[in-house]
Write a protein that holds these residues in place. Structure first.
Motif, PDB file in Angstrom:
ATOM      1  N   PHE A 176      -6.791 -21.549 -14.871  1.00 36.43           N
ATOM      2  CA  PHE A 176      -5.530 -21.353 -15.598  1.00 36.43           C
ATOM      3  C   PHE A 176      -4.938 -19.995 -15.221  1.00 36.43           C
ATOM      4  N   VAL A 177      -3.675 -19.813 -15.592  1.00 30.13           N
ATOM      5  CA  VAL A 177      -2.971 -18.538 -15.467  1.00 30.13           C
ATOM      6  C   VAL A 177      -2.153 -18.345 -16.735  1.00 30.13           C
ATOM      7  N   GLU A 232       4.456 -23.379 -37.670  1.00 37.28           N
ATOM      8  CA  GLU A 232       5.910 -23.299 -37.544  1.00 37.28           C
ATOM      9  C   GLU A 232       6.505 -22.182 -38.399  1.00 37.28           C
ATOM     10  N   ALA A 233       5.876 -21.868 -39.526  1.00 38.13           N
ATOM     11  CA  ALA A 233       6.439 -20.855 -40.427  1.00 38.13           C
ATOM     12  C   ALA A 233       6.353 -19.454 -39.834  1.00 38.13           C
ATOM     13  N   THR A 234       5.263 -19.160 -39.165  1.00 35.55           N
ATOM     14  CA  THR A 234       5.045 -17.790 -38.661  1.00 35.55           C
ATOM     15  C   THR A 234       5.187 -17.683 -37.149  1.00 35.55           C
ATOM     16  N   GLY A 235       5.137 -18.803 -36.455  1.00 33.11           N
ATOM     17  CA  GLY A 235       5.128 -18.761 -34.996  1.00 33.11           C
ATOM     18  C   GLY A 235       3.764 -18.443 -34.423  1.00 33.11           C
ATOM     19  N   TRP A 236       2.771 -18.303 -35.294  1.00 33.77           N
ATOM     20  CA  TRP A 236       1.420 -17.980 -34.819  1.00 33.77           C
ATOM     21  C   TRP A 236       0.807 -19.212 -34.143  1.00 33.77           C
ATOM     22  N   PHE A 237       0.049 -18.994 -33.086  1.00 29.94           N
ATOM     23  CA  PHE A 237      -0.525 -20.115 -32.350  1.00 29.94           C
ATOM     24  C   PHE A 237      -1.965 -19.821 -31.945  1.00 29.94           C
ATOM     25  N   VAL A 238      -2.693 -20.894 -31.657  1.00 29.23           N
ATOM     26  CA  VAL A 238      -4.011 -20.817 -31.022  1.00 29.23           C
ATOM     27  C   VAL A 238      -4.025 -21.822 -29.880  1.00 29.23           C
ATOM     28  N   LEU A 239      -4.381 -21.350 -28.699  1.00 26.76           N
ATOM     29  CA  LEU A 239      -4.538 -22.211 -27.526  1.00 26.76           C
ATOM     30  C   LEU A 239      -6.001 -22.194 -27.107  1.00 26.76           C
ATOM     31  N   VAL A 240      -6.571 -23.357 -26.854  1.00 30.89           N
ATOM     32  CA  VAL A 240      -7.951 -23.482 -26.386  1.00 30.89           C
ATOM     33  C   VAL A 240      -7.921 -24.256 -25.078  1.00 30.89           C
ATOM     34  N   HIS A 241      -8.475 -23.673 -24.034  1.00 34.65           N
ATOM     35  CA  HIS A 241      -8.503 -24.356 -22.734  1.00 34.65           C
ATOM     36  C   HIS A 241      -9.931 -24.377 -22.201  1.00 34.65           C
ATOM     37  N   ARG A 279     -17.497 -23.848 -22.594  1.00 34.91           N
ATOM     38  CA  ARG A 279     -17.041 -22.883 -21.575  1.00 34.91           C
ATOM     39  C   ARG A 279     -15.520 -22.907 -21.611  1.00 34.91           C
ATOM     40  N   HIS A 280     -14.924 -21.861 -22.145  1.00 26.92           N
ATOM     41  CA  HIS A 280     -13.519 -21.964 -22.499  1.00 26.92           C
ATOM     42  C   HIS A 280     -12.878 -20.591 -22.664  1.00 26.92           C
ATOM     43  N   VAL A 281     -11.552 -20.612 -22.795  1.00 21.39           N
ATOM     44  CA  VAL A 281     -10.766 -19.446 -23.179  1.00 21.39           C
ATOM     45  C   VAL A 281     -10.021 -19.801 -24.460  1.00 21.39           C
ATOM     46  N   VAL A 282      -9.906 -18.818 -25.354  1.00 15.28           N
ATOM     47  CA  VAL A 282      -9.144 -18.974 -26.594  1.00 15.28           C
ATOM     48  C   VAL A 282      -8.083 -17.884 -26.615  1.00 15.28           C
ATOM     49  N   VAL A 295      -6.806 -12.485 -26.029  1.00 12.20           N
ATOM     50  CA  VAL A 295      -7.564 -13.463 -25.250  1.00 12.20           C
ATOM     51  C   VAL A 295      -9.051 -13.267 -25.511  1.00 12.20           C
ATOM     52  N   TYR A 296      -9.768 -14.378 -25.739  1.00 13.63           N
ATOM     53  CA  TYR A 296     -11.217 -14.379 -25.973  1.00 13.63           C
ATOM     54  C   TYR A 296     -11.881 -15.354 -24.995  1.00 13.63           C
ATOM     55  N   GLN A 297     -13.135 -15.063 -24.641  1.00 14.36           N
ATOM     56  CA  GLN A 297     -13.962 -15.982 -23.864  1.00 14.36           C
ATOM     57  C   GLN A 297     -14.975 -16.688 -24.768  1.00 14.36           C
ATOM     58  N   ASP A 298     -15.705 -17.651 -24.169  1.00 16.75           N
ATOM     59  CA  ASP A 298     -16.890 -18.178 -24.828  1.00 16.75           C
ATOM     60  C   ASP A 298     -17.947 -17.076 -24.911  1.00 16.75           C
ATOM     61  N   ALA A 299     -19.029 -17.336 -25.640  1.00 16.44           N
ATOM     62  CA  ALA A 299     -19.985 -16.280 -25.995  1.00 16.44           C
ATOM     63  C   ALA A 299     -20.581 -15.562 -24.788  1.00 16.44           C
TER      64      ALA A 299
END
Length: 683
Positions: free
Chosen positions: A11-12, A52-61, A100-103, A113-117
């Motif tokens: 990803f980028v 939608e109220a705050t615009g806050w998001f979480v993406l998990v890939h 095995r992911h990025v959050v 940005v966070y990684q897996d453990a």
């Protein structure tokens, strides 16, 4: 199917528009909350949750499952709900994520940005280019950077913390997060003392098993094929034991050497793995296949070689990739490995006395400094030293670490977060890879055990014993099964005819002969230098007992390790009354040696020791010093001259001893002994 496209599963991410001409042509690009440009390999779609109220998001890939006690169908909205409640709840939720992911969390104005453990999903970033990506070469493709200055030393993944071959492209390390406003990293773990250390052992292991089984349940439900690496070592054994309910659904593989290729330590190790795995397959209900090193029917080829070069900064086992592709060709394959267990094994020798920043700096120097022609390490360059000092502060090694040992965190972040992540990038051409132990809560449980228990592998043996006890019977990195090891340790018919014996326990001595520890047990051997004492001048000794009176002692000595590259790291010595009469480099000879000590007097004492010649920090060095003594026999007879020593080892040296006036006491192999004499060769 095999991914013959650059940067599979990658990803980028950027706050700026990404030049799509520089992206891999198959990548898909989109905007997150109209603020963050995200592009990815379409083999895996990201999961996105937006408030939608705050615009806050979480993406998990990537591959990601929540394996705690909450029933979680979709990880992204679950994490978003935690995040909106409090940072503490969100971080606790990260502790029970597997895979095995990025959050990525944030809103239109900022993101983190966070990684897996274990950092199995490699992450690279460039503050100047305002880019985050899964692969270092991918960042360089999009925004070219100059080479890293040579005065910073090697920039391979095995020799640095966060550097890459390109100046300004850095690696995110486990237990740290990247703030995309400041482009700085911050440690977020540990953030409190290890709570599991106060739990009863049974309760700790119960929780670990529960986390593991929830993860395997999720993996078997999500993927058509699950492959597992099977070796003769301990980590693989724990994976098999804990995965017992799922073994019929798994396909195992083991790489081995050709029958005619046992010419070096690596191929001999592969052959031993095959022998041990064949024993395991008699009791493990699993489909299995061996991949043979040197099998020309599955060539790598120029196209694949170039693809692998771009995918990974490392080179671990590229010859295996065509075997993987042929054996597991589906798109829906996940691969299980056990490597991250190493985080809890104390690989860099943590003790109660070396939990210091200086010790981290020393171990880093041993790993990262340039190797000289004589095999020693150079001092760090000024640029390297400045970089390390800056890292120690920036990565939080100077801060309160809540009782977690700095050397444990260093191994976790420096070794696993770089070398292991790049090894998985190499495998991505074939399949995604996860380590079931890669759950921060599981790693915390394993790190909650005492240092001594961790060094002895107590938790791992207990986990096998609880879940699949017969697997403890087959030897681990030892051709002998448990019965044979016990038999060989106690069978007087092979150990001794009763006329001579090994006295109980080893004695560890310092350079001046001071006894540092007594009654020390070796690990599956008669003689072994503990890692905590692998510093020049220290030795582990084993005394040979015999009846009173003069006579001749004979025994057989075997030290299986041999490597020309490992010379001058440790040495074996035979001593009579504390004087060294014979010595041999520990890595010189792997065959059986027969030793005779003739003309012993009634009061003479004999011991065999192994002494460090250099400081070594990896547990494998302690393992390399293992030696075995058997066929001990003492024959009573009157002395007919000075003590004579002879061995069948062609590399044996016989130091010339002198009296107080400097006069030689013997020719090579001979010495007059007595309780009052002293020799210069004592460790």
């Amino acid at each position: 199917m095999p991914r013959f496209t650059p940067y599979p599963r990658g990803f980028v991410l950027s706050p700026d528009p990404i030049d799509t001409q520089r992206l891999p042509p198959h990548y898909r690009a989109s905007w997150i909350v109209d603020a963050w440009h995200f592009a990815h390999d379409p083999i895996r779609e990201p999961a996105l949750a937006v408030d939608e109220a705050t615009g806050w998001f979480v993406l998990v890939h990537g591959t990601c499952f929540a394996v705690g006690d909450e029933d979680v169908a979709d990880v992204a909205p679950w994490l978003l709900a935690k995040c909106l409640r409090s940072e503490s709840e969100f971080l606790d939720a990260l502790d029970v994520l597997a895979g095995r992911h990025v959050v990525v969390t944030g809103d239109p104005t900022g993101a983190t940005v966070y990684q897996d453990a274990a950092g199995a999903r490699s992450l690279y970033y460039s503050p100047a280019a305002r880019l985050v990506a899964s692969h270092a070469h991918l960042v360089q493709d999009i925004a070219p950077h100059p080479p890293t200055p040579p005065e910073l030393g090697p920039t391979t993944v095995t020799a640095t913390w966060d550097l890459t071959p390109w100046d300004g492209i850095l690696a995110l390390l486990p237990n740290h997060r990247l703030d995309l406003d400041s482009w700085r990293t911050q440690r977020f773990f540990p953030r409190r003392s290890n709570a599991y250390a106060q739990w009863p052992v049974e309760q700790r292991l119960d929780l670990l098993e529960a986390l593991w089984h929830r993860e395997l349940d999720a993996l078997t439900a999500a993927f058509d094929d699950i492959a597992v690496s099977v070796t003769g070592g301990s980590d693989s054994r724990v994976v098999l034991a804990l995965s017992r309910p799922h073994l019929p659904a798994l396909k195992g593989f083991t790489y081995t050497a050709r029958r005619d290729d046992e010419g070096n330590a690596w191929t001999r190790s592969l052959s031993r793995d095959e022998r041990l795995v064949r024993q395991l397959l008699d009791i493990v209900p699993m489909r299995h296949e061996f991949f043979v090193h040197g099998d020309k029917s599955a060539p790598v080829g120029a196209e694949l070689t170039e693809l692998l070069r771009r995918n990974s900064l490392g080179n671990h086992g590229r010859w295996l990739i065509p075997h993987y592709n042929r054996s597991l060709p589906g798109d829906d394959v996940i691969h299980l490995r056990g490597n991250a267990f190493e985080i809890a094994r104390g690989y860099y020798g943590p003790t109660r006395d070396n939990d210091t920043v200086d010790e981290v700096r020393r171990v880093f120097t041993e790993k990262a400094a340039q190797r000289l022609a004589d095999g020693s390490r150079a001092e760090l360059t000024d640029r390297q030293r400045d970089h390390v000092d800056s890292l120690l502060e920036r990565l939080g090694y100077q801060e309160e670490l809540w009782g977690y040992h700095r050397l444990d965190l260093f191994y976790w972040e420096y070794r696993c977060g770089r070398w292991l992540a790049e090894m998985l990038n190499e495998n991505d051409v074939s399949f995604d890879t996860v380590m079931p132990v890669n759950v921060r809560a599981i790693l915390e449980i394993l790190l909650s055990f005492d240092l001594e228990d961790r060094a002895a592998g107590v938790a791992f043996a207990e986990l096998i014993n609880r879940t699949f006890p017969v697997l403890n019977f087959v030897g681990k990195n030892d051709d002998r099964n448990l019965y044979e090891q016990v038999r060989d340790a106690h069978d007087s018919g092979t150990r001794s005819d009763g006329s001579a014996w090994l006295e109980a326990g080893m004695r560890v001595v310092g350079e001046d002969g001071t006894v540092l520890e007594d009654g020390v047990a070796a690990d599956q051997a008669d003689l072994q230098l503990p890692l905590r004492h692998f510093v020049p001048g220290r030795a582990a000794a084993r005394r040979i007992g015999r009846p009173a009176g003069p006579g001749t002692l004979t025994f057989r000595f075997h030290s299986p390790y041999v490597s020309p590259l490992a010379r001058e790291k440790f040495i074996y010595r035979l001593r009579v009354n504390g004087q060294v009469l014979a010595e041999v480099d520990g890595a010189a000879w792997a065959e059986m040696s027969y030793v005779t000590v003739h003309n012993l007097g009634a009061e003479d004492t004999v011991d065999v020791n192994v002494a460090a010649l250099a400081t070594m920090t990896r547990p494998s060095w302690s393992t390399a010093t293992r030696a075995y003594l058997d066929h001990l026999r003492f024959t009573a007879r009157e002395a007919d001259g000075p003590v004579r020593v002879a061995t069948s080892n062609p590399y044996t040296q016989y130091p010339v001893l002198t009296d107080e006036a400097g006069v030689a006491l013997r020719d090579p192999g001979l010495v007059s002994t007595g309780p009052t004499q002293t020799g210069a060769g004592s460790p």
